[in-house]
Design an enzyme around this catalytic site. Structure first.
Site, mmCIF file in Angstrom:
data_model
loop_
_atom_site.group_PDB
_atom_site.id
_atom_site.type_symbol
_atom_site.label_atom_id
_atom_site.label_comp_id
_atom_site.label_asym_id
_atom_site.label_seq_id
_atom_site.Cartn_x
_atom_site.Cartn_y
_atom_site.Cartn_z
ATOM 1 N N PRO A 151 -10.080 32.952 8.166
ATOM 2 C CA PRO A 151 -11.511 32.990 8.482
ATOM 3 C C PRO A 151 -11.864 32.148 9.707
ATOM 4 O O PRO A 151 -12.617 32.601 10.582
ATOM 5 C CB PRO A 151 -12.168 32.427 7.209
ATOM 6 C CG PRO A 151 -11.195 32.752 6.122
ATOM 7 C CD PRO A 151 -9.843 32.579 6.755
ATOM 8 N N TYR A 152 -11.314 30.946 9.779
ATOM 9 C CA TYR A 152 -11.608 30.057 10.911
ATOM 10 C C TYR A 152 -11.044 30.628 12.210
ATOM 11 O O TYR A 152 -11.742 30.707 13.225
ATOM 12 C CB TYR A 152 -11.006 28.679 10.643
ATOM 13 C CG TYR A 152 -11.158 27.706 11.777
ATOM 14 C CD1 TYR A 152 -12.407 27.184 12.105
ATOM 15 C CD2 TYR A 152 -10.055 27.290 12.525
ATOM 16 C CE1 TYR A 152 -12.553 26.267 13.142
ATOM 17 C CE2 TYR A 152 -10.192 26.379 13.556
ATOM 18 C CZ TYR A 152 -11.441 25.871 13.857
ATOM 19 O OH TYR A 152 -11.576 24.975 14.894
ATOM 20 N N SER A 153 -9.772 31.053 12.179
ATOM 21 C CA SER A 153 -9.161 31.604 13.385
ATOM 22 C C SER A 153 -9.886 32.856 13.853
ATOM 23 O O SER A 153 -10.072 33.064 15.059
ATOM 24 C CB SER A 153 -7.681 31.930 13.131
ATOM 25 O OG SER A 153 -6.913 30.752 13.011
ATOM 26 N N SER A 155 -13.034 33.518 13.540
ATOM 27 C CA SER A 155 -14.278 33.124 14.201
ATOM 28 C C SER A 155 -14.007 32.559 15.587
ATOM 29 O O SER A 155 -14.773 32.802 16.531
ATOM 30 C CB SER A 155 -15.035 32.099 13.351
ATOM 31 O OG SER A 155 -14.405 30.834 13.342
#
Length: 289
Positions: A151-153, A155
């Site tokens: 999820p972070y990557s 974004s």
């Protein structure tokens, strides 16, 4: 001073990279508008930076707050241009893709992508007026995705695409767009990730913990430990300061521990990189469970 009679906005200035950047630009002589989540965070910044820094409360998941905060900045500028916008605010959702909820995924993108775009849109007329500079805090995770950081990557990859589009679209007005890519940075976010991992495991339920529990705990502990050994956020703030003042800033600035190493690893073939990453984290490779 370097930034005398110049104005800057720094988002996410409550802690970490944003806080260090806001204080650094204020010490450079800029008049800084620093967005914070809580009034107490703003008071703490003012106690250090004095009158050169104006804290403004803003939640990047709330369009009304974004409009109110950017409107306050424009009102305080009173027709003067904005020399520097640093989009620093961000969060990290650490979950297996199979187990991440729609709510968590939406919040990840609202804070890391949708919010920064809205802030940029609102302030671009003021930036254009003085051919100001747009500095975006990305991450080496836009190049290299680790297990459970999907999820972070995702974004940060989206933010990278936004940055590259803005760089081309704003070129006619001489607005330079800079991407700063931190590696492992020592901030409160790493401690929060450790706490969030405990909550996440509870949310997985028995079946999810059976599927992912051991690997998730192992990688979360590794990420927290590596972040604890990371560079100080002031290292990133120094790079932002240079990028803001340079007449010809670089397009990208990898900065901090592991940033350049991760950049080199990202150039490896995808299959080889996946195998190396899994082995380095002590996780099973293809079919190894």
């Amino acid at each position: 001073m370097e930034g005398a009679d110049k104005y800057a906005v720094v988002t996410g200035a409550s802690t970490g990279i944003g806080r260090a950047t806001a204080l650094r630009l204020a010490s450079d002589g800029y008049r800084v508008f620093a967005t914070v989540r809580q009034a107490t965070d703003g008071d703490a910044l003012r106690a250090v930076a004095g009158d050169r820094l104006v804290p403004i409360q803003m939640d990047l998941t709330d369009p009304d707050q974004i409009a109110e905060a950017t409107g306050e900045v424009l009102a305080r500028l009173a027709g003067r241009g904005l020399d520097v916008l640093v989009n620093s605010a961000g969060i990290s959702v650490f979950r297996p893709i199979e187990m991440v909820s729609g709510e968590h995924l939406r919040r990840q993108f609202e804070v890391n992508v949708t919010g920064p775009v809205a802030v940029t849109q609102a302030l671009l007329p003021a930036i254009r007026a003085v051919r100001g500079r747009l500095i975006i805090i990305g991450s080496v995770s836009s190049r290299l995705t680790m297990p459970f950081s999907g999820p972070y990557s995702a974004s940060k990859k989206a933010l990278l695409a936004v940055t590259e589009a803005l760089r081309m679209e704003l070129a006619p007005w001489g607005i330079r767009v800079v991407l700063v890519e931190p590696g492992a940075i020592r901030t409160a976010a790493s401690e929060k990730l450790g706490r969030d991992a405990v909550v996440a495991l509870d949310e997985f339920g028995p079946e999810g913990r059976d599927l992912y529990g051991d690997g998730f705990r192992k990688v979360a502990d590794r990420v927290v430990a590596d972040s604890g050994k990371g560079s100080a956020p002031e290292v990133v703030a120094e790079v932002v300061s240079r990028a803001a003042r340079s007449s010809r800033p670089r397009l990208r600035y990898p900065v901090g521990r592991q940033a350049r190493t991760f950049g080199l690893l990202a150039k490896l073939p995808a299959g080889l990189l996946a195998t190396i990453s899994l082995k380095a984290l002590g996780l099973p490779t293809q079919g190894g469970r």
